[in-house]
Enzyme design. Structure first.
Site, PDB file in Angstrom:
ATOM      1  CB  SER A  28     -13.209 -19.696  -8.325  1.00  0.00           C
ATOM      2  OG  SER A  28     -14.007 -20.476  -7.819  1.00  0.00           O
ATOM      3  CG  ASN A 115     -25.762 -18.360  -5.271  1.00  0.00           C
ATOM      4  OD1 ASN A 115     -24.546 -18.884  -5.961  1.00  0.00           O
ATOM      5  ND2 ASN A 115     -26.964 -18.347  -6.096  1.00  0.00           N
ATOM      6  CB  THR A 160       3.643  25.439  -0.459  1.00  0.00           C
ATOM      7  OG1 THR A 160       4.235  26.827  -0.786  1.00  0.00           O
ATOM      8  CG2 THR A 160       2.942  25.578   0.771  1.00  0.00           C
ATOM      9  CG  HIS A 161       3.641  25.750  -5.301  1.00  0.00           C
ATOM     10  ND1 HIS A 161       2.542  25.596  -6.005  1.00  0.00           N
ATOM     11  CD2 HIS A 161       3.241  26.625  -3.940  1.00  0.00           C
ATOM     12  CE1 HIS A 161       1.559  26.638  -5.642  1.00  0.00           C
ATOM     13  NE2 HIS A 161       1.846  27.000  -4.332  1.00  0.00           N
ATOM     14  CB  SER A 282      22.618  -0.065  -9.001  1.00  0.00           C
ATOM     15  OG  SER A 282      23.140  -0.456 -10.390  1.00  0.00           O
ATOM     16  CE  LYS A 288      21.016   4.757  -7.970  1.00  0.00           C
ATOM     17  NZ  LYS A 288      20.579   4.779  -9.348  1.00  0.00           N
ATOM     18  CG  ASN A 290      18.606   2.323  -6.108  1.00  0.00           C
ATOM     19  OD1 ASN A 290      19.145   3.421  -6.350  1.00  0.00           O
ATOM     20  ND2 ASN A 290      18.832   1.113  -6.864  1.00  0.00           N
ATOM     21  CD  GLU A 295      12.769   3.566  -5.992  1.00  0.00           C
ATOM     22  OE1 GLU A 295      12.931   4.128  -7.300  1.00  0.00           O
ATOM     23  OE2 GLU A 295      13.622   3.053  -5.499  1.00  0.00           O
ATOM     24  CE1 TYR A 322     -22.264 -15.659  -7.043  1.00  0.00           C
ATOM     25  CE2 TYR A 322     -23.155 -16.919  -8.783  1.00  0.00           C
ATOM     26  CZ  TYR A 322     -22.110 -16.363  -8.142  1.00  0.00           C
ATOM     27  OH  TYR A 322     -20.796 -16.791  -8.344  1.00  0.00           O
ATOM     28  CD  GLN A 327     -15.732 -18.691 -10.085  1.00  0.00           C
ATOM     29  OE1 GLN A 327     -16.863 -19.206  -9.511  1.00  0.00           O
ATOM     30  NE2 GLN A 327     -15.219 -18.925 -10.974  1.00  0.00           N
ATOM     31  CE  LYS A 330     -15.237 -15.921  -4.337  1.00  0.00           C
ATOM     32  NZ  LYS A 330     -15.940 -15.396  -5.319  1.00  0.00           N
TER      33      LYS A 330
HETATM   34  N1  ARG Z   1     -17.380 -19.890  -6.890  1.00  0.00           N
HETATM   35  C1  ARG Z   1     -18.554 -19.067  -6.702  1.00  0.00           C
HETATM   36  C2  ARG Z   1     -18.240 -17.737  -6.500  1.00  0.00           C
HETATM   37  O1  ARG Z   1     -17.116 -17.199  -6.197  1.00  0.00           O
HETATM   38  C3  ARG Z   1     -19.488 -19.651  -5.766  1.00  0.00           C
HETATM   39  C4  ARG Z   1     -20.686 -19.322  -5.992  1.00  0.00           C
HETATM   40  C5  ARG Z   1     -21.283 -20.221  -7.193  1.00  0.00           C
HETATM   41  N2  ARG Z   1     -22.763 -20.114  -7.305  1.00  0.00           N
HETATM   42  C6  ARG Z   1     -23.203 -20.597  -8.574  1.00  0.00           C
HETATM   43  N3  ARG Z   1     -24.483 -20.803  -8.541  1.00  0.00           N
HETATM   44  N4  ARG Z   1     -22.660 -20.934  -9.526  1.00  0.00           N
HETATM   45  O2  ARG Z   1     -19.196 -16.684  -6.701  1.00  0.00           O
END
Ligand code: ARG
Length: 464
Positions: A28, A115, A160-161, A282, A288, A290, A295, A322, A327, A330
């Site tokens: 990650s 964790n 309205t509408h 454009s 144009k 825009n 948007e 956990y 993971q 994020k």
């Molecule tokens: N990269 C992991 C996460 O984002 C960190 C925690 C991982 N813990 C584990 N026991 N594999 O959740």
């Protein structure tokens, strides 16, 4: 097998290195490295606490803090070598710490697990993001107040509408957005309280055998409270979901606002002028201009709703405690925060630059029989029941459509065809000013009320 061949943080029980693709698939670091500052902050607090708990010596603590501080500088100077084989931000930083300070670095993780570490990092990170986002909301609200104050007397058709309904003050219309943003602000401030609870000390899931003192890390990290259950602390991401829900509502509001700006800048409405710096042209049609910013914001609302749905789905059905699924929390969370912050920023920059085309708005309000309700209310004041008045005015509007005349353009004789209760005092109520001024109560569109609402709004922002 030696630690070099397997992962040095957990390779002990493994007899072959992890498959190269699996290493990349499970890593990650490419996205969680943006947590580095909060990861280091959490580690410094943890090491400080471990010394006070008698687990680390003063020299060990100092070496760790020093090493982490230098690593932060390395990262910020772009000199840190992020390694995918070290999986995530936590193990990258810890491995580098050991490189720098030797075996003392390996003591940092005492009484802690990734964790509780990652749950802590995300909360610290999100707390900061919320602080930036609520400042942008305030900046946008300041712009709305400024515009509303300046344009309290500008009259436009209210819809309205999407059909002309009744005349409203342009300032009043803008203050509707102010109200929505006030609730968005409240929701984020409230959400922050639940983000700001500390999971650190939960360790892997059951807590730790070391004599940790969670009050110390809680105080050092500025958390409002200590999470009361270790299993819950490492596993739930409800705080992130709650943030995405609040962010989704805010983006929904911005998407509505965007839609109006897109309509209003069109040649068909032509109600406002958006300065060129918020628009693009454009490549094929030279005429144009825009309204790209509104948007895009309208479009980006979809990403944030996606993040909310994604995170709900991620958590649904997960057994305690956990799971690696987490993971995946994020990227959507980061994206939702980035998208909301940037969209608010674009609006906060753009709103003070909006210029209403006062005459066009006024003409549109004058054209659409927008004072028909005022005529009905006038007849009610003459003693007729409202339903009959509605009918009478309906006939007058039908006549107006056929003859191309608005109510205020008809002569007294023409109006009296529909009711002999109509006298020449009627013209005062058929004017746009008469119509808006008559709605003179808290939350109404009378310019005096708009100015009062602006004053309340300023007091609200000053108290933040
Ligand atoms: N990269 C992991 C996460 O984002 C960190 C925690 C991982 N813990 C584990 N026991 N594999 O959740």
């Amino acid at each position: 097998m030696s630690a070099e061949k397997t992962n040095q943080s957990w390779g002990g029980r493994f007899s072959e290195p992890v498959d190269a693709f699996v290493a990349r698939f499970t890593a990650s670091v490419d996205f969680d490295k943006r947590l580095y500052r909060h990861d280091i902050m959490g580690s410094i607090a943890h090491a400080t606490m471990l010394e006070q708990a008698g687990v680390l010596s003063i020299a060990e603590r100092d070496a760790i803090i020093d090493g982490l501080t230098q690593i932060q500088a390395e990262i910020e100077a772009g000199q840190f070598d992020w390694r995918v084989d070290l999986e995530d931000v936590h193990m990258n930083i810890e491995a580098r710490l050991t490189d720098r300070i030797g075996i003392t670095g390996k003591k940092l993780h005492t009484g802690r697990s990734r964790n509780d570490q990652v749950a802590t990092d995300i909360r610290l990170w999100l707390r900061d993001e919320i602080d930036v986002i609520i400042k942008e909301i305030t900046r946008l609200q300041e712009g709305l107040l400024e515009q509303a104050e300046q344009h309290a007397d500008v009259i436009m058709p209210g819809f309205t509408h999407l059909q002309t309904a009744q005349p409203v003050s342009f300032g009043h219309h803008l203050l509707a957005w102010f109200e929505m943003l006030s609730r968005d602000h409240e929701r984020l401030v409230d959400c922050r309280k639940r983000v700001n609870r500390m999971p650190l000390g939960s360790a892997a899931l059951a807590g730790t055998t070391y004599p940790i003192q969670r009050e110390i890390t809680c105080r050092l990290l500025g958390f409002e409270a200590i999470g009361g259950n270790s299993l819950d602390g490492v596993s739930d991401r409800d705080f992130a979901i709650e943030f995405c829900a609040a962010a989704s509502l805010a983006m929904m509001h911005l998407s509505r606002f965007s839609e109006e700006l897109v309509l209003w800048t069109s040649a068909q409405f032509n109600f406002i002028e958006l300065p060129d710096r918020f628009c693009t042209g454009s490549s094929i049609m030279p005429q144009k201009k825009n309204p790209d910013v509104p948007e895009l914001v309208r479009g980006k609302s979809g990403r944030v709703f996606g993040a909310l749905t994604g995170l709900l789905t991620l958590m649904k059905g997960q057994p305690l405690a956990y799971n690696k699924d987490n993971q995946e929390d994020k990227e959507p969370l980061f994206d939702a925060a980035d998208t909301l912050r940037d969209s608010l920023r674009a609006f906060a920059d753009m709103v003070p630059a909006l210029k209403p085309r006062v005459e066009v708005m006024r003409e549109a309000a004058r054209r659409g029989f927008s004072t028909a309700t005022d005529l009905a209310d006038y007849l009610v004041r003459k003693g007729l029941p409202f339903r009959d008045c509605h009918e009478i005015v309906g006939h007058a509007v039908k006549y107006g459509v056929a003859t191309g005349k608005d109510l205020a353009e008809m002569s007294l004789d023409e109006l009296r065809q529909f009711s002999d209760q109509i006298g020449d005092d009627v013209f005062a109520v058929l004017t746009l000013e008469g119509s808006v001024n008559a709605r003179d109560h808290i939350g109404g569109t009378a310019p005096a009320q708009v100015r009062a609402a602006v004053a309340r709004g300023k007091a609200l922002l000053a108290a933040r």
